[in-house]
Each structure stands twice: as structure tokens, then as C-alpha cells.
Motif scaffolding. Structure first.
Motif, mmCIF file in Angstrom:
data_model
loop_
_atom_site.group_PDB
_atom_site.id
_atom_site.type_symbol
_atom_site.label_atom_id
_atom_site.label_comp_id
_atom_site.label_asym_id
_atom_site.label_seq_id
_atom_site.Cartn_x
_atom_site.Cartn_y
_atom_site.Cartn_z
ATOM 1 N N SER A 234 113.875 -27.035 49.951
ATOM 2 C CA SER A 234 115.075 -27.242 50.769
ATOM 3 C C SER A 234 115.837 -26.804 50.310
ATOM 4 O O SER A 234 117.298 -26.722 50.644
ATOM 5 C CB SER A 234 115.204 -28.507 50.556
ATOM 6 O OG SER A 234 115.282 -28.969 48.964
ATOM 7 N N GLU A 235 116.109 -26.103 48.952
ATOM 8 C CA GLU A 235 117.595 -25.538 48.111
ATOM 9 C C GLU A 235 117.519 -24.114 48.853
ATOM 10 O O GLU A 235 118.555 -23.440 48.652
ATOM 11 C CB GLU A 235 117.085 -25.426 46.318
ATOM 12 C CG GLU A 235 117.781 -26.959 46.360
ATOM 13 C CD GLU A 235 117.237 -27.272 44.797
ATOM 14 O OE1 GLU A 235 116.901 -25.661 43.704
ATOM 15 O OE2 GLU A 235 116.955 -27.779 44.387
ATOM 16 N N PHE A 236 116.009 -23.301 48.940
ATOM 17 C CA PHE A 236 116.527 -22.400 49.895
ATOM 18 C C PHE A 236 116.009 -22.343 51.376
ATOM 19 O O PHE A 236 116.400 -21.156 52.112
ATOM 20 C CB PHE A 236 114.654 -21.583 49.181
ATOM 21 C CG PHE A 236 114.614 -21.104 48.046
ATOM 22 C CD1 PHE A 236 116.005 -20.981 47.573
ATOM 23 C CD2 PHE A 236 113.513 -20.726 48.118
ATOM 24 C CE1 PHE A 236 116.236 -20.965 46.119
ATOM 25 C CE2 PHE A 236 113.915 -20.102 45.894
ATOM 26 C CZ PHE A 236 114.994 -19.982 45.471
ATOM 27 N N SER A 237 116.109 -22.982 52.282
ATOM 28 C CA SER A 237 115.498 -22.824 53.286
ATOM 29 C C SER A 237 117.252 -22.678 54.620
ATOM 30 O O SER A 237 116.658 -21.402 54.889
ATOM 31 C CB SER A 237 115.709 -24.640 54.291
ATOM 32 O OG SER A 237 116.595 -25.396 54.043
ATOM 33 N N ASP A 238 118.574 -23.037 53.471
ATOM 34 C CA ASP A 238 118.960 -22.299 54.837
ATOM 35 C C ASP A 238 119.352 -20.753 53.979
ATOM 36 O O ASP A 238 119.622 -19.688 55.371
ATOM 37 C CB ASP A 238 120.810 -22.301 53.933
ATOM 38 C CG ASP A 238 121.329 -24.422 55.189
ATOM 39 O OD1 ASP A 238 120.375 -24.843 55.144
ATOM 40 O OD2 ASP A 238 121.932 -25.055 54.138
ATOM 41 N N ALA A 239 119.435 -20.209 53.606
ATOM 42 C CA ALA A 239 119.366 -18.860 52.913
ATOM 43 C C ALA A 239 118.384 -18.004 54.020
ATOM 44 O O ALA A 239 118.298 -16.477 54.329
ATOM 45 C CB ALA A 239 119.350 -18.494 51.836
ATOM 46 N N ILE A 240 116.893 -19.079 53.939
ATOM 47 C CA ILE A 240 115.491 -18.419 54.628
ATOM 48 C C ILE A 240 115.607 -18.201 55.768
ATOM 49 O O ILE A 240 115.508 -17.416 56.743
ATOM 50 C CB ILE A 240 114.641 -19.471 54.161
ATOM 51 C CG1 ILE A 240 113.907 -18.975 52.952
ATOM 52 C CG2 ILE A 240 112.904 -18.744 55.431
ATOM 53 C CD1 ILE A 240 113.137 -19.778 52.335
ATOM 54 N N ALA A 241 116.194 -19.823 56.869
ATOM 55 C CA ALA A 241 116.695 -19.828 57.787
ATOM 56 C C ALA A 241 117.977 -18.678 58.009
ATOM 57 O O ALA A 241 118.095 -18.008 59.514
ATOM 58 C CB ALA A 241 117.310 -20.662 58.541
ATOM 59 N N ALA A 242 118.450 -17.606 57.650
ATOM 60 C CA ALA A 242 120.265 -17.090 58.384
ATOM 61 C C ALA A 242 119.378 -15.927 57.902
ATOM 62 O O ALA A 242 119.884 -14.583 57.828
ATOM 63 C CB ALA A 242 121.085 -17.369 56.901
ATOM 64 N N GLY A 243 118.325 -15.205 57.277
ATOM 65 C CA GLY A 243 117.274 -14.150 56.886
ATOM 66 C C GLY A 243 118.352 -13.276 55.956
ATOM 67 O O GLY A 243 117.658 -12.560 55.837
#
Length: 345
Positions: A234-243
Motif C-alpha cells: 500500500s505504501e509503494f502502490s502509487d509509485a509503482i502504478a506511476a512507473g
């Protein structure tokens, strides 16, 4: 119950005699993973949440944005939604794996029947490493709420693209692969050592950079201050989704979050993170029981179940004697891992 007791005896004896090395990392992490998965038995439908107070306080021993903060605020919203309180005030006290917040909570709110406290495995590891004057014996556990798995991520432009790349880099020069994660001694720190050991690198060469929150870990990896970051999905998901970050693997036994498990890729590195809720040592048993009833009702509220789904947290409800025994085993295992991995405060 017998299995947990025997495992606890073995770990405690190993700690006492210094014969920890004979256990091996795989045994210790296996015991930890088994314990984290225990207690998931089905619950009967809870009664309507008792009204605890108009304004409830939740102390979160971490900076805003991290796993404890997300869990505490989700629980607060569900408690309001279930009718246990009209509103919730949040108090963040970050630092040293939650032990700073733990000490302040025990001092200020140890007898406060209207204040809850968040905690979990990160704090257990920090207590094992730091041996603080105020430990988890100074608070009352109410319930284990969730379990989460750790994701290893690198910057999008990193030459590390697979678990094999990570293993090769760690084995070749562990000091050249600094790892960013949560507070020293916490689950991220211990799992960094487990990863290093699984790659056949010497964990004593581990360069670990602790940060107070998941956003700081993301920034450390993206800026090149660390080669690898460890945190909950959950803490990495946004950065992963944004590439911006690339996920390498997850600490579960099988694939999770659409990511391959390290174990499936040839690295015996399994660990589950748990989070729970506590109250003060001086709170009366009857009031603690009311709090527990309210919390149980809140975990059935739609806002809580929605948050679990959004963050991909596993519900892992555990209370009472089972929770006390689980935490005893957890602390013993953390002490073993601190010894095996030569971790220092």
C-alpha cells in the motif's frame, strides 16, 4: 496450541543458551510466518458496537502516511461509522520503530480509558533490537487486525530488474546495495537481513537506511540514496502504478498483489507484517472488554472492509490468550533474528 508452545520453548532455549546459529534463518522465519498466519478462525457476528465516548483518541507511534497511520485512521473511521464514537482525534508520535510513541503513550495515557494505541510487528522488532526501558509489557493488547507482506522495489531506471539480479548484486557486493525501509530493528530491517542471507551474502555487510515513513522510503529509492526499498504494498502502490518504482518480489509464500513471491523465484525469504490495537496497562478489564467489542464491530463496518480491499491487507483477527501467546512467540523470534543477523541499534 501445542505446536506454538513447543516452538516457543525451542526458540527460548536457543536464545538462553546461545545456540541460536543451529536454528538457521529458515527455521526462525518459518516459525514467524506460521505464527503470523495463525488465529484466522471464523468469528461469530459481533454485537452492535457499544458507545465508548464522544471523542475517542488513537495514538499512532509513527509519522503520517505509513502502515500504522493508515491502519489507525481506517480503524477510527470504522469506529465512528459503527457508532462507538462521534469523532476520533489522532496523535502521531514517530521514531525508533514506535518505541518513542510507546513510551509516551504508557506515560501519558496508561490509565486513559478513551485512548487506543496502534502497534505491531515493527514495534516487536524494535523492542528486541533496542531493549528500551518501556516495552510492550506496559500496554494491553486488544486485537491483531491485519497482516501485510513486504514488497521490494527499485527505481524504474535501476539495472536490477529481477530477483536474480538482486540476488547477484547482493552476493557480489552487499555494501553496494543499500536498502531503505522502516525503523531500525523493524520488520523491514529484519527482512533485509533475511534477503541478504537467502542470497548467500554475509548479513553483517548489510547497509540499511531506516526512515520514519513509507513516503521517505520511496523518495530514498527514487533519489538513488538507496538501491532497494522495502515496505508494504500500500505504501509503494502509487509509485509503482506511476512507473516510478519497479517491484521485484513480495515476501509471501505465493504470488500476491500481482507480483511473484521471492520463494517462487528461488529465494527462501518469507515474512508477514501484522498490525494491531492496544490500550493502557491501567485500563480496567471491563472497559478493555468494551473497547474490544467496539473494535470487533468496527472491523465488520463497510468502511473497514473497503479499506482492507483497497490496501490489499489480509484480515487476521486474534484476541485474548491466543494473541498473548502469539506476541510472546513473536518477540522471542525477533530476538533470535536480531542475533542471527547481527543487527545493531
Amino acid at each position: 496450541m501445542t505446536t506454538s508452545f513447543n516452538r516457543r520453548q525451542i526458540l527460548a532455549r536457543a536464545t538462553a543458551t546461545g545456540a541460536i546459529g543451529a536454528l538457521g534463518t529458515s527455521f526462525a522465519t518459518s516459525a514467524w510466518a506460521q505464527a503470523a498466519a495463525a488465529g484466522a478462525a471464523a468469528r461469530s457476528a459481533p454485537p452492535k458496537a457499544p458507545k465508548l465516548v464522544g471523542t475517542l483518541r488513537i495514538v499512532i507511534p509513527a509519522n503520517p502516511g505509513g502502515g500504522w497511520d493508515q491502519t489507525g485512521r481506517a480503524l477510527g473511521a470504522a469506529l465512528v461509522g459503527a457508532g462507538a464514537a462521534d469523532q476520533v482525534e489522532y496523535e502521531n508520535i514517530g521514531g525508533k520503530g514506535g518505541t518513542i510513541g510507546l513510551a509516551k503513550y504508557a506515560e501519558k495515557y496508561g490509565n486513559d480509558a478513551n485512548t487506543l494505541f496502534m502497534g505491531g510487528m515493527v514495534m516487536v522488532g524494535a523492542v528486541a533490537l533496542q531493549k528500551p526501558a518501556v516495552d510492550m509489557g506496559q500496554i494491553q493488547p486488544l486485537a491483531r487486525l491485519t497482516s501485510d507482506y513486504l514488497v521490494a522495489a527499485v527505481a524504474a531506471q535501476s539495472p536490477i530488474k529481477t530477483t536474480k539480479d538482486l540476488a547477484d548484486a547482493m552476493r557480489a557486493d552487499l555494501k553496494a546495495v543499500p536498502v531503505a525501509g522502516g525503523s531500525a530493528g523493524g520488520v523491514d530491517h529484519i527482512f533485509a537481513g533475511v534477503l541478504a542471507r537467502a542470497t548467500k551474502a554475509n548479513p553483517e555487510g548489510l547497509v540499511y537506511k531506516p526512515f520514519p515513513g513509507g513516503a521517505d522510503v520511496v523518495e530514498a529509492v527514487m533519489s538513488g540514496n538507496a538501491a532497494v526499498g522495502l515496505s508494504g504494498y500500500s505504501e509503494f502502490s502509487d509509485a509503482i502504478a506511476a512507473g516510478k518504482l519497479r517491484a521485484i518480489g513480495v515476501s509471501s509464500r505465493r504470488s500476491a498483489f500481482g507480483l511473484p513471491a521471492f520463494r517462487e523465484q528461488g529465494l527462501d525469504a518469507v515474512m508477514a507484517n501484522w498490525r494491531g490495537v492496544f490500550t493502557g496497562k491501567g485500563v480496567a478489564p471491563a472497559r478493555a472488554a468494551e473497547m474490544l467489542a467496539a473494535i470487533e464491530a468496527a472491523t465488520h463496518h463497510e468502511s473497514w472492509t473497503r479499506t482492507l480491499k483497497q490496501n490489499r491487507w489480509e484480515p487476521s483477527w486474534l484476541t485474548g490468550k491466543d494473541l498473548a501467546e502469539f506476541m510472546e512467540l513473536d518477540l522471542t523470534t525477533a530476538r533470535v533474528m536480531v542475533y542471527l543477523l547481527k543487527l545493531k541499534a
